[in-house]
Scaffold this motif. Structure first.
Motif, mmCIF file in Angstrom:
data_model
loop_
_atom_site.group_PDB
_atom_site.id
_atom_site.type_symbol
_atom_site.label_atom_id
_atom_site.label_comp_id
_atom_site.label_asym_id
_atom_site.label_seq_id
_atom_site.Cartn_x
_atom_site.Cartn_y
_atom_site.Cartn_z
ATOM 1 N N LEU A 101 11.795 2.605 -9.127
ATOM 2 C CA LEU A 101 11.854 1.145 -9.234
ATOM 3 C C LEU A 101 10.761 0.616 -10.156
ATOM 4 N N GLN A 102 9.550 1.151 -10.020
ATOM 5 C CA GLN A 102 8.454 0.685 -10.864
ATOM 6 C C GLN A 102 8.722 1.000 -12.335
ATOM 7 N N GLU A 103 9.316 2.152 -12.588
ATOM 8 C CA GLU A 103 9.641 2.516 -13.968
ATOM 9 C C GLU A 103 10.732 1.607 -14.538
ATOM 10 N N ALA A 104 11.732 1.291 -13.715
ATOM 11 C CA ALA A 104 12.832 0.438 -14.167
ATOM 12 C C ALA A 104 12.426 -1.023 -14.280
ATOM 13 N N LEU A 105 11.389 -1.405 -13.511
ATOM 14 C CA LEU A 105 10.946 -2.813 -13.465
ATOM 15 C C LEU A 105 9.455 -2.886 -13.795
ATOM 16 N N PRO A 106 9.071 -2.624 -15.050
ATOM 17 C CA PRO A 106 7.653 -2.538 -15.400
ATOM 18 C C PRO A 106 6.877 -3.845 -15.237
ATOM 19 N N GLU A 107 7.576 -4.969 -15.218
ATOM 20 C CA GLU A 107 6.902 -6.267 -15.067
ATOM 21 C C GLU A 107 6.898 -6.742 -13.620
ATOM 22 N N THR A 108 7.280 -5.855 -12.716
ATOM 23 C CA THR A 108 7.314 -6.172 -11.283
ATOM 24 C C THR A 108 6.251 -5.344 -10.576
ATOM 25 N N HIS A 109 5.625 -5.913 -9.542
ATOM 26 C CA HIS A 109 4.567 -5.224 -8.797
ATOM 27 C C HIS A 109 5.188 -4.582 -7.553
ATOM 28 N N VAL A 110 5.532 -3.313 -7.665
ATOM 29 C CA VAL A 110 6.197 -2.607 -6.565
ATOM 30 C C VAL A 110 5.157 -2.092 -5.579
ATOM 31 N N VAL A 111 5.376 -2.362 -4.309
ATOM 32 C CA VAL A 111 4.512 -1.857 -3.241
ATOM 33 C C VAL A 111 5.400 -1.199 -2.193
ATOM 34 N N LYS A 112 5.114 0.060 -1.912
ATOM 35 C CA LYS A 112 5.876 0.802 -0.896
ATOM 36 C C LYS A 112 5.156 0.708 0.436
ATOM 37 N N THR A 113 5.900 0.403 1.496
ATOM 38 C CA THR A 113 5.302 0.354 2.834
ATOM 39 C C THR A 113 6.402 0.366 3.895
ATOM 40 N N LEU A 114 6.018 0.578 5.135
ATOM 41 C CA LEU A 114 6.890 0.483 6.315
ATOM 42 C C LEU A 114 8.075 1.446 6.293
ATOM 43 N N ASN A 115 8.003 2.517 5.501
ATOM 44 C CA ASN A 115 9.134 3.433 5.395
ATOM 45 C C ASN A 115 8.949 4.723 6.183
ATOM 46 N N THR A 116 7.913 4.770 7.017
ATOM 47 C CA THR A 116 7.636 5.993 7.781
ATOM 48 C C THR A 116 7.789 5.757 9.285
ATOM 49 N N MET A 117 8.744 4.917 9.649
ATOM 50 C CA MET A 117 8.932 4.554 11.059
ATOM 51 C C MET A 117 10.366 4.107 11.278
ATOM 52 N N LEU A 118 10.806 4.098 12.541
ATOM 53 C CA LEU A 118 12.082 3.487 12.846
ATOM 54 C C LEU A 118 11.927 1.974 12.746
ATOM 55 N N PHE A 119 13.004 1.290 12.401
ATOM 56 C CA PHE A 119 12.902 -0.118 12.036
ATOM 57 C C PHE A 119 12.306 -1.041 13.115
ATOM 58 N N PRO A 120 12.490 -0.800 14.431
ATOM 59 C CA PRO A 120 11.875 -1.728 15.390
ATOM 60 C C PRO A 120 10.351 -1.754 15.306
ATOM 61 N N VAL A 121 9.750 -0.651 14.863
ATOM 62 C CA VAL A 121 8.284 -0.568 14.794
ATOM 63 C C VAL A 121 7.732 -1.438 13.674
ATOM 64 N N MET A 122 8.530 -1.690 12.646
ATOM 65 C CA MET A 122 8.066 -2.483 11.501
ATOM 66 C C MET A 122 7.504 -3.829 11.929
ATOM 67 N N THR A 123 8.138 -4.429 12.924
ATOM 68 C CA THR A 123 7.743 -5.773 13.346
ATOM 69 C C THR A 123 7.143 -5.807 14.747
ATOM 70 N N ALA A 124 6.979 -4.657 15.374
ATOM 71 C CA ALA A 124 6.385 -4.599 16.714
ATOM 72 C C ALA A 124 5.567 -3.323 16.869
ATOM 73 N N PRO A 125 4.573 -3.100 15.995
ATOM 74 C CA PRO A 125 3.819 -1.847 16.048
ATOM 75 C C PRO A 125 3.051 -1.642 17.344
ATOM 76 N N ALA A 126 2.654 -2.732 17.983
ATOM 77 C CA ALA A 126 1.831 -2.623 19.189
ATOM 78 C C ALA A 126 2.630 -2.153 20.403
ATOM 79 N N THR A 127 3.951 -2.059 20.275
ATOM 80 C CA THR A 127 4.755 -1.613 21.416
ATOM 81 C C THR A 127 4.715 -0.101 21.592
ATOM 82 N N LEU A 128 4.223 0.628 20.591
ATOM 83 C CA LEU A 128 4.107 2.077 20.731
ATOM 84 C C LEU A 128 2.917 2.415 21.629
#
Length: 198
Positions: A101-128
């Motif tokens: 994505l960063q290579e295809a969109l050089p004028e965009t600031h790509v930030v990778k995050t939240l991809n190492t968990m099941l989706f409910p944890v993304m918005t409720a990390p304290a429930t673990l």
């Protein structure tokens, strides 16, 4: 308050959109209707890619103009699916969706995050029962700081967020998706996250 466009209205996108709205942000969710993603991205300061990773590069590369100078938060993993529908292999071995994505969109600031968990944890990390880790990968320090603040709004404590460095580090976190099907088959669809024990 920040204007945010969430591309993708499935479980991940819907979950993030609802949580960010509760946190006080102005959120637009783009479905697959023609022009919806372009319209949403055009008016947002931050765009979140919650589309299925296998098709994300093609979809987002078509939004180059709309994503110019925007922060693109990529939470997807590009994988092929096995017979049971769970991730089986990486589409970009030796690279990552975020790097593509960063290579295809050089004028965009790509930030990778939240991809190492099941989706409910993304918005409720304290429930673990144990402290999870949210990783950041990206080239622009200011963009990563903005995303870090967004994570705090989602319930992530600052000390739970680890900046791994440039966008190339996303290949490590994306590869972690290969843990997921084995864990799910072992313990079921119970929320979990990859974390660093300290």
């Amino acid at each position: 308050m920040t204007t945010i466009a969430v591309l993708g209205n499935g479980r991940v996108g819907g979950n993030l959109a609802a949580a960010l709205t509760r946190a006080g942000h102005e959120v637009t969710v783009a479905d697959r209707a023609p022009g919806a993603a372009a319209n949403a991205a055009r008016t947002a300061r931050i765009v979140i890619n919650a589309t299925p990773g296998a098709g994300s590069l093609e979809r987002l590369a078509a939004l180059r103009e709309e994503l110019h100078d925007k922060i693109l938060v990529d939470v997807s993993n590009a994988t092929t699916d096995g017979p049971d529908g769970l991730p089986a292999d990486l589409i970009y071995p030796g690279s990552s969706l975020a790097e593509q994505l960063q290579e295809a969109l050089p004028e965009t600031h790509v930030v990778k995050t939240l991809n190492t968990m099941l989706f409910p944890v993304m918005t409720a990390p304290a429930t673990l029962t144990q402290t999870p880790t949210a990783f950041l990968s990206g080239e622009d320090p200011l963009a990563k700081q903005t995303v870090r603040e967004l994570l705090v709004d989602l319930g992530w404590h600052k000390e739970w967020i680890t900046d791994l460095g440039g966008i190339q580090t996303a290949r490590a976190t994306e590869a972690a998706i290969l843990f997921v099907p084995h864990v799910i088959r072992s313990i079921g669809f119970t929320p979990f996250a990859i974390s660093i024990a300290r």
